[in-house]
Design a protein around this motif. Structure first.
Motif, mmCIF file in Angstrom:
data_model
loop_
_atom_site.group_PDB
_atom_site.id
_atom_site.type_symbol
_atom_site.label_atom_id
_atom_site.label_comp_id
_atom_site.label_asym_id
_atom_site.label_seq_id
_atom_site.Cartn_x
_atom_site.Cartn_y
_atom_site.Cartn_z
ATOM 1 N N LEU A 158 9.690 5.483 -0.801
ATOM 2 C CA LEU A 158 9.882 4.890 0.526
ATOM 3 C C LEU A 158 9.524 5.956 1.548
ATOM 4 C CD1 LEU A 158 10.856 2.656 2.450
ATOM 5 C CD2 LEU A 158 13.188 3.522 2.139
ATOM 6 N N SER A 159 8.347 5.865 2.094
ATOM 7 C CA SER A 159 7.884 6.884 3.030
ATOM 8 C C SER A 159 8.523 6.675 4.402
ATOM 9 C CB SER A 159 6.362 6.816 3.167
ATOM 10 O OG SER A 159 5.989 5.692 3.945
ATOM 11 N N PRO A 160 8.582 7.715 5.220
ATOM 12 C CA PRO A 160 9.181 7.580 6.555
ATOM 13 C C PRO A 160 8.521 6.495 7.401
ATOM 14 C CG PRO A 160 8.943 9.890 5.989
ATOM 15 C CD PRO A 160 8.246 9.116 4.911
ATOM 16 N N GLN A 161 7.189 6.417 7.356
ATOM 17 C CA GLN A 161 6.512 5.416 8.184
ATOM 18 C C GLN A 161 6.782 4.009 7.674
ATOM 19 O OE1 GLN A 161 3.052 6.455 10.300
ATOM 20 N NE2 GLN A 161 1.905 4.674 9.585
ATOM 21 N N LEU A 162 6.816 3.833 6.347
ATOM 22 C CA LEU A 162 7.130 2.515 5.803
ATOM 23 C C LEU A 162 8.560 2.126 6.168
ATOM 24 C CD1 LEU A 162 6.494 0.028 4.152
ATOM 25 C CD2 LEU A 162 7.077 1.309 2.075
ATOM 26 N N TYR A 172 0.814 -1.216 0.000
ATOM 27 C CA TYR A 172 0.000 0.000 0.000
ATOM 28 C C TYR A 172 0.848 1.266 0.000
ATOM 29 C CZ TYR A 172 -3.066 3.718 1.702
ATOM 30 O OH TYR A 172 -3.735 4.903 1.833
ATOM 31 N N GLY A 173 1.844 1.317 0.877
ATOM 32 C CA GLY A 173 2.620 2.547 1.051
ATOM 33 C C GLY A 173 3.484 2.915 -0.129
ATOM 34 N N ALA A 174 3.856 1.920 -0.965
ATOM 35 C CA ALA A 174 4.671 2.199 -2.152
ATOM 36 C C ALA A 174 3.954 1.827 -3.444
ATOM 37 C CB ALA A 174 6.002 1.445 -2.061
ATOM 38 N N ARG A 189 10.592 11.418 -4.265
ATOM 39 C CA ARG A 189 10.897 11.539 -2.838
ATOM 40 C C ARG A 189 10.042 12.604 -2.168
ATOM 41 N NH1 ARG A 189 16.328 11.070 -4.661
ATOM 42 N NH2 ARG A 189 16.683 13.289 -4.348
ATOM 43 N N ALA A 190 9.555 13.583 -2.947
ATOM 44 C CA ALA A 190 8.791 14.683 -2.376
ATOM 45 C C ALA A 190 7.335 14.314 -2.112
ATOM 46 C CB ALA A 190 8.844 15.896 -3.316
ATOM 47 N N VAL A 191 6.875 13.205 -2.665
ATOM 48 C CA VAL A 191 5.484 12.807 -2.505
ATOM 49 C C VAL A 191 5.290 12.133 -1.153
ATOM 50 C CG1 VAL A 191 3.620 11.387 -3.419
ATOM 51 C CG2 VAL A 191 5.205 12.507 -4.991
ATOM 52 N N MET A 192 4.223 12.522 -0.452
ATOM 53 C CA MET A 192 3.912 11.870 0.818
ATOM 54 C C MET A 192 3.080 10.625 0.537
ATOM 55 S SD MET A 192 1.761 13.184 4.160
ATOM 56 C CE MET A 192 3.056 14.273 4.743
ATOM 57 N N SER A 193 3.549 9.493 1.021
ATOM 58 C CA SER A 193 2.806 8.254 0.856
ATOM 59 C C SER A 193 1.506 8.320 1.634
ATOM 60 C CB SER A 193 3.637 7.062 1.348
ATOM 61 O OG SER A 193 2.826 5.916 1.456
ATOM 62 N N HIS A 226 -5.893 7.118 -3.557
ATOM 63 C CA HIS A 226 -5.681 8.034 -2.432
ATOM 64 C C HIS A 226 -4.700 9.145 -2.792
ATOM 65 C CE1 HIS A 226 -7.048 4.600 0.461
ATOM 66 N NE2 HIS A 226 -8.032 5.103 -0.247
ATOM 67 N N LEU A 227 -3.717 8.842 -3.661
ATOM 68 C CA LEU A 227 -2.818 9.898 -4.124
ATOM 69 C C LEU A 227 -3.561 10.873 -5.030
ATOM 70 C CD1 LEU A 227 0.570 8.098 -4.874
ATOM 71 C CD2 LEU A 227 -0.001 9.587 -2.949
ATOM 72 N N LEU A 228 -4.432 10.349 -5.887
ATOM 73 C CA LEU A 228 -5.239 11.235 -6.737
ATOM 74 C C LEU A 228 -6.097 12.161 -5.882
ATOM 75 C CD1 LEU A 228 -6.475 8.836 -9.575
ATOM 76 C CD2 LEU A 228 -5.089 10.888 -9.886
#
Length: 291
Positions: free
Chosen positions: A171-175, A132-134, A271-275, A236-238
């Motif tokens: 790769l989000s911080p939480q992932l 989900y996160g990536a 990298r700038a996108v928030m997961s 969810h990104l959309l």
């Protein structure tokens, strides 16, 4: 069709696919489809006529074969007649069935959070969170290696994804924290998510079973699959107003829904996108024995 009659022809087809670097699954599927056609004919497919092609397609339709399965047969036979037999005239007799595109089923962010929390153990929680996160395919999740985590660049390297293409996923911080928690527990040497035998990675079937167990535990009654997490990632990104061209690259798509785009996005943009994973209120994995 006798084995004596088909063996040289089958070998020629295998050679043709090998030269073109077809993956093993495609080679197996194509051979199976040609054997199915030969069984229908009752003789070598080398002797097929235009009327045979018409009758075979009619047979598939009347037998209730689904459009995806019919199109798989068409793809295999087109290759066989065009490449192996050099009979493009017969390949032109094959018709692709156009099927209506269905809107994929999507989970809400709250449902995703409930499902991930219900995962059976830290390994599966981390693996499903990666899906989900990536926005990864199940096959890409199980193929992840520890060395694919580029934490300094906040990227995941996806090696030989669909279409035999390498790409970078976010790769989000939480992932990253979830993956680190899992790594501290299991210390996997090579595969990020090892199978029962650590020499091999987790199988897609094992991850699929874990997903459905989590969905049931979370009380989700929708007809979902692990791929639902990938669809939910994109949707969810959309909803966050992320440019569809960025999402296209994150998913590794040549097309996103019905739009074909050929835009390259720099890894700095990725990298700038928030997961969407980082918008969930997940509890961090507790330190417990590996799943």
């Amino acid at each position: 069709m006798t084995e004596t009659a088909i063996s040289p022809l089958r070998q020629r087809m295998i050679d043709d696919m090998t030269v073109r670097h077809f993956v093993e699954k495609t080679r197996t599927d194509y051979i199976r489809q040609v054997r199915r056609f030969a069984a229908f004919l009752g003789r070598s497919p080398e002797t097929a006529s235009p009327e045979d092609m018409r009758q075979f397609q009619l047979h598939l339709t009347e037998s209730g074969v689904t459009p995806p399965s019919r199109n798989a047969a068409v793809a295999a036979l087109r290759f066989f007649f065009t490449v192996t037999l050099d009979r493009a005239d017969l390949a032109r007799r094959l018709t692709v069935v156009h099927e209506p595109r269905k809107v994929p089923l999507i989970l809400s962010p709250a449902e995703v959070a409930q499902l991930l929390e219900a995962a059976p153990g830290p390994k599966y929680k981390a693996a499903l969170s990666a899906a989900y996160g990536a926005g990864l395919r199940v096959s890409e999740v199980v193929a992840l290696k520890v060395s694919d985590i580029a934490s300094q660049r906040m990227l995941l390297r996806i090696e030989q994804g669909k279409g035999r293409k390498d790409r970078y996923a976010m790769l989000s911080p939480q992932l990253l924290e979830l993956l680190r928690d899992w790594w501290r527990i299991a210390r996997p040497p090579v595969w990020l998510f090892p199978g029962q035998n650590p020499v091999n990675p987790l199988t897609t079937r094992q991850l699929n079973r874990a997903f459905h167990a989590a969905a049931q535990q979370a009380g989700i009654t929708k007809r979902v699959s692990p791929h639902t997490l990938r669809h939910s990632f994109a949707t969810h990104l959309l909803e966050q107003n992320i440019d569809i061209r960025v999402i296209q690259v994150l998913l590794g798509h040549a097309k996103l829904e019905t739009t074909a785009l050929d835009t390259r996005v720099a890894t700095t943009t990725i990298r700038a996108v928030m997961s969407p994973l980082d918008r969930l209120t997940l509890l961090r994995t507790e330190h417990q024995p590996p799943a």
